[in-house]
Design a protein around this motif. Sequence first.
Motif, PDB file in Angstrom:
ATOM      1  N   VAL A  60       0.810  -1.324  -0.086  1.00 33.74           N
ATOM      2  CA  VAL A  60      -0.238  -0.017  -0.046  1.00 33.74           C
ATOM      3  C   VAL A  60       0.889   0.817   0.183  1.00 33.74           C
ATOM      4  O   VAL A  60       0.463   2.210  -0.366  1.00 33.74           O
ATOM      5  CB  VAL A  60      -1.134  -0.212   0.552  1.00 33.74           C
ATOM      6  N   ALA A  61       1.554   0.713   0.412  1.00 37.96           N
ATOM      7  CA  ALA A  61       3.379   2.552   0.915  1.00 37.96           C
ATOM      8  C   ALA A  61       3.548   2.382  -1.374  1.00 37.96           C
ATOM      9  O   ALA A  61       4.728   3.428  -1.231  1.00 37.96           O
ATOM     10  CB  ALA A  61       4.162   1.970   1.989  1.00 37.96           C
ATOM     11  N   ASP A  62       3.523   1.416  -1.977  1.00 34.58           N
ATOM     12  CA  ASP A  62       4.266   1.335  -3.226  1.00 34.58           C
ATOM     13  C   ASP A  62       2.773   2.003  -4.199  1.00 34.58           C
ATOM     14  O   ASP A  62       1.642   2.229  -4.949  1.00 34.58           O
ATOM     15  CB  ASP A  62       4.114   0.330  -4.124  1.00 34.58           C
ATOM     16  N   ALA A  63       3.206   3.891  -4.334  1.00 37.15           N
ATOM     17  CA  ALA A  63       2.462   5.081  -5.583  1.00 37.15           C
ATOM     18  C   ALA A  63       1.806   4.253  -6.537  1.00 37.15           C
ATOM     19  O   ALA A  63       0.960   4.543  -7.329  1.00 37.15           O
ATOM     20  CB  ALA A  63       2.802   6.504  -4.970  1.00 37.15           C
ATOM     21  N   SER A  64       2.920   3.805  -7.481  1.00 44.57           N
ATOM     22  CA  SER A  64       2.887   3.956  -8.520  1.00 44.57           C
ATOM     23  C   SER A  64       1.531   2.404  -8.573  1.00 44.57           C
ATOM     24  O   SER A  64       1.562   1.964  -9.597  1.00 44.57           O
ATOM     25  CB  SER A  64       3.655   3.866  -9.266  1.00 44.57           C
ATOM     26  N   ALA A  65       2.272   1.377  -7.717  1.00 43.23           N
ATOM     27  CA  ALA A  65       0.818  -0.059  -8.261  1.00 43.23           C
ATOM     28  C   ALA A  65      -0.294   0.457  -7.913  1.00 43.23           C
ATOM     29  O   ALA A  65      -1.396  -0.109  -8.021  1.00 43.23           O
ATOM     30  CB  ALA A  65       1.679  -0.803  -6.924  1.00 43.23           C
ATOM     31  N   MET A  66      -0.070   1.510  -6.004  1.00 45.30           N
ATOM     32  CA  MET A  66      -1.860   1.626  -6.055  1.00 45.30           C
ATOM     33  C   MET A  66      -2.303   2.312  -7.119  1.00 45.30           C
ATOM     34  O   MET A  66      -3.899   2.234  -7.651  1.00 45.30           O
ATOM     35  CB  MET A  66      -1.441   2.433  -4.508  1.00 45.30           C
ATOM     36  N   LYS A  67      -1.701   3.000  -7.708  1.00 46.06           N
ATOM     37  CA  LYS A  67      -2.194   4.532  -9.157  1.00 46.06           C
ATOM     38  C   LYS A  67      -2.559   2.999  -9.579  1.00 46.06           C
ATOM     39  O   LYS A  67      -3.701   3.740 -10.364  1.00 46.06           O
ATOM     40  CB  LYS A  67      -1.451   5.578  -9.286  1.00 46.06           C
ATOM     41  N   THR A  68      -1.999   2.330 -10.411  1.00 41.97           N
ATOM     42  CA  THR A  68      -2.039   1.456 -11.184  1.00 41.97           C
ATOM     43  C   THR A  68      -3.652   0.634 -11.216  1.00 41.97           C
ATOM     44  O   THR A  68      -4.912   0.238 -12.215  1.00 41.97           O
ATOM     45  CB  THR A  68      -1.084   0.010 -12.040  1.00 41.97           C
ATOM     46  N   HIS A  69      -3.665   0.351  -9.896  1.00 41.69           N
ATOM     47  CA  HIS A  69      -4.718  -1.325  -9.528  1.00 41.69           C
ATOM     48  C   HIS A  69      -5.814   0.126  -9.285  1.00 41.69           C
ATOM     49  O   HIS A  69      -7.187  -0.926  -8.854  1.00 41.69           O
ATOM     50  CB  HIS A  69      -3.904  -1.769  -8.515  1.00 41.69           C
ATOM     51  N   MET A  70      -5.967   0.705  -8.466  1.00 43.89           N
ATOM     52  CA  MET A  70      -7.114   1.319  -7.941  1.00 43.89           C
ATOM     53  C   MET A  70      -8.128   1.689  -8.897  1.00 43.89           C
ATOM     54  O   MET A  70      -8.863   2.117  -9.133  1.00 43.89           O
ATOM     55  CB  MET A  70      -7.090   2.220  -7.045  1.00 43.89           C
ATOM     56  N   ALA A  71      -7.129   2.338 -10.325  1.00 40.96           N
ATOM     57  CA  ALA A  71      -8.184   2.814 -11.415  1.00 40.96           C
ATOM     58  C   ALA A  71      -8.875   2.276 -11.531  1.00 40.96           C
ATOM     59  O   ALA A  71      -9.505   0.790 -11.369  1.00 40.96           O
ATOM     60  CB  ALA A  71      -7.490   2.647 -12.195  1.00 40.96           C
ATOM     61  N   GLY A  72     -10.415   2.907 -11.682  1.00 41.74           N
ATOM     62  CA  GLY A  72     -12.071   2.719 -11.511  1.00 41.74           C
ATOM     63  C   GLY A  72     -12.158   1.799 -10.278  1.00 41.74           C
ATOM     64  O   GLY A  72     -13.819   1.412 -10.552  1.00 41.74           O
ATOM     65  N   ALA A  73     -12.331   2.090  -9.087  1.00 43.41           N
ATOM     66  CA  ALA A  73     -12.471   1.637  -7.994  1.00 43.41           C
ATOM     67  C   ALA A  73     -13.761   2.670  -7.367  1.00 43.41           C
ATOM     68  O   ALA A  73     -13.053   4.223  -7.713  1.00 43.41           O
ATOM     69  CB  ALA A  73     -11.847   1.547  -7.045  1.00 43.41           C
ATOM     70  N   ASP A  74     -14.982   2.317  -7.151  1.00 38.39           N
ATOM     71  CA  ASP A  74     -16.041   2.765  -6.791  1.00 38.39           C
ATOM     72  C   ASP A  74     -15.914   3.364  -4.687  1.00 38.39           C
ATOM     73  O   ASP A  74     -16.034   3.974  -4.761  1.00 38.39           O
ATOM     74  CB  ASP A  74     -17.760   2.530  -6.722  1.00 38.39           C
ATOM     75  N   VAL A  75     -15.633   2.451  -4.604  1.00 41.87           N
ATOM     76  CA  VAL A  75     -15.235   1.873  -2.519  1.00 41.87           C
ATOM     77  C   VAL A  75     -13.483   1.747  -2.152  1.00 41.87           C
ATOM     78  O   VAL A  75     -13.175  -0.021  -3.149  1.00 41.87           O
ATOM     79  CB  VAL A  75     -15.974   1.046  -2.416  1.00 41.87           C
ATOM     80  N   VAL A  76     -12.808   2.135  -1.506  1.00 42.61           N
ATOM     81  CA  VAL A  76     -11.949   1.792  -1.064  1.00 42.61           C
ATOM     82  C   VAL A  76     -12.339   2.087   0.100  1.00 42.61           C
ATOM     83  O   VAL A  76     -12.734   2.425   1.530  1.00 42.61           O
ATOM     84  CB  VAL A  76     -10.960   3.073  -0.842  1.00 42.61           C
ATOM     85  N   VAL A  77     -11.817   0.019   0.702  1.00 41.76           N
ATOM     86  CA  VAL A  77     -11.678  -0.035   2.525  1.00 41.76           C
ATOM     87  C   VAL A  77     -10.814  -0.426   2.896  1.00 41.76           C
ATOM     88  O   VAL A  77     -10.036  -1.844   2.382  1.00 41.76           O
ATOM     89  CB  VAL A  77     -12.561  -1.429   2.486  1.00 41.76           C
ATOM     90  N   HIS A  78     -10.153   0.099   3.189  1.00 43.56           N
ATOM     91  CA  HIS A  78      -8.593  -0.290   3.585  1.00 43.56           C
ATOM     92  C   HIS A  78      -8.198  -0.417   5.386  1.00 43.56           C
ATOM     93  O   HIS A  78      -8.442   0.413   6.339  1.00 43.56           O
ATOM     94  CB  HIS A  78      -8.165   1.527   3.380  1.00 43.56           C
ATOM     95  N   PHE A  79      -8.147  -1.931   5.054  1.00 41.16           N
ATOM     96  CA  PHE A  79      -8.032  -2.505   5.935  1.00 41.16           C
ATOM     97  C   PHE A  79      -6.124  -2.843   6.429  1.00 41.16           C
ATOM     98  O   PHE A  79      -5.519  -3.401   7.766  1.00 41.16           O
ATOM     99  CB  PHE A  79      -7.696  -3.799   6.140  1.00 41.16           C
TER     100      PHE A  79
END
Length: 341
Positions: A60-79
């Motif tokens: 989750v601390a990898d900004a580039s991976a988060m940007k790639t995979h979060m694209a298109g998400a409606d809801v984020v649930v951060h556990f």
Amino acid sequence: MKLFVTGGAGFIGSNFIRYWLSAHPDDVVMNIDLLTYAGNLENLHDVAQNPRYAFVRADVADASAMKTHMAGADVVVHFAAESHVDRSIMDAAPFMRTNVLGTQVMLDTARSLGVQTYIQVSTDEVFGDLPPDPQKKFSEVSPFAPSSPYAASKAAGDHLAHAYFRTYGFPAIVTHCGNNVGPYQFPEKFIPLAIVNALAGKKIPVYGDGLQSRSWIHVDDHVRALDAVIMRGRAGETYVIGGEEKTNRDILHAILRLLGKGDDLISFVEDRPGHDRRYAINDEKIRNELGWRPQYSHAEALEKTVAWYRGHSKWLQHVMDASYQEYYTRQYGARAVAGNR
Ligand code: NAD
Ligand code: TYD
């Protein structure tokens, strides 16, 4: 809806994903997890092939991976978090990295992508401990006063979530739940540790006098509270989620009774440094505003959990001999690796 769930291979995250796929048959869930020692994909073996579920190994601390995979998400649930107090006392560094920096990366990414619902899953431990007066309980207006490096790192992440709402109008919601009990919890935490040791006839370490109390809730009730918050919660708000107050001694006696074991397995050991004495929660807000109610009493939750651990010796064996860490390679090979540590 597309949900982006972090830490879904852990205890609460895996229970949440299983619940969501079944309760929301039109939704898709992406699980992002670094698979630290606490991440176990065997927790989700029954949904691994579901076409509405996907897993990506990433930090989750990898900004580039988060940007790639979060694209298109409606809801984020951060556990995703480092979650064990005793480990934070030994070494706070991974807690700061994942719980503070990781949360900042999650918030920045979600904000830049225009995510409409962001849930920061937190704990009642950020409030510190309460005096013995039964009238005194945590609520949404309790000030943060964390005692352990774990609690301090969670409080920092929660402060950031509130600050992003205030500064940018980013629609973050923070939840603070009490101690969860249920299946798939890593046996470093008190209840699964006690069950596992009792099953093996081994001593169970009880810190100090064992009269510390916690607000205990079945993980399914927590997960349903999160559903209510996702569907009906208001941006920028805080919701506390509670259970029944029990001492560690109460719990241990109940577990030993359920397993037909004697009190000779109880071993009082040196207290945890900075050990919080009492947590209790007034959760009227989520009950009144969102109509949530727990379904399980503490006694039912404990009985169900003890029965689950008894009936899942293979899962337990894989955790104890560390072979659960090979499940990822067997299931996903190198394909899904997006980040590593
Ligand atoms: P857990 O330790 O069982 O699971 C944490 C998961 O996060 C693991 O799968 C781990 O691999 C993953 N993870 C850790 N660091 C990561 C990183 N940098 N990037 C991606 N994934 C990472 O924890 P849990 O008990 O399921 O708790 C989940 C959340 O709920 C935490 O935020 C915790 O603070 C909160 N919470 C827990 C409780 C409880 O009783 N367990 C109560 C209230 C709130
Ligand atoms: P834990 O499961 O670590 O949750 P938390 O510290 O986040 O509340 O511990 C629950 C309670 O049990 C807490 O008061 C510490 C106590 N405890 C023991 O007495 N012995 C143990 O071996 C552990 C892990 C915890």
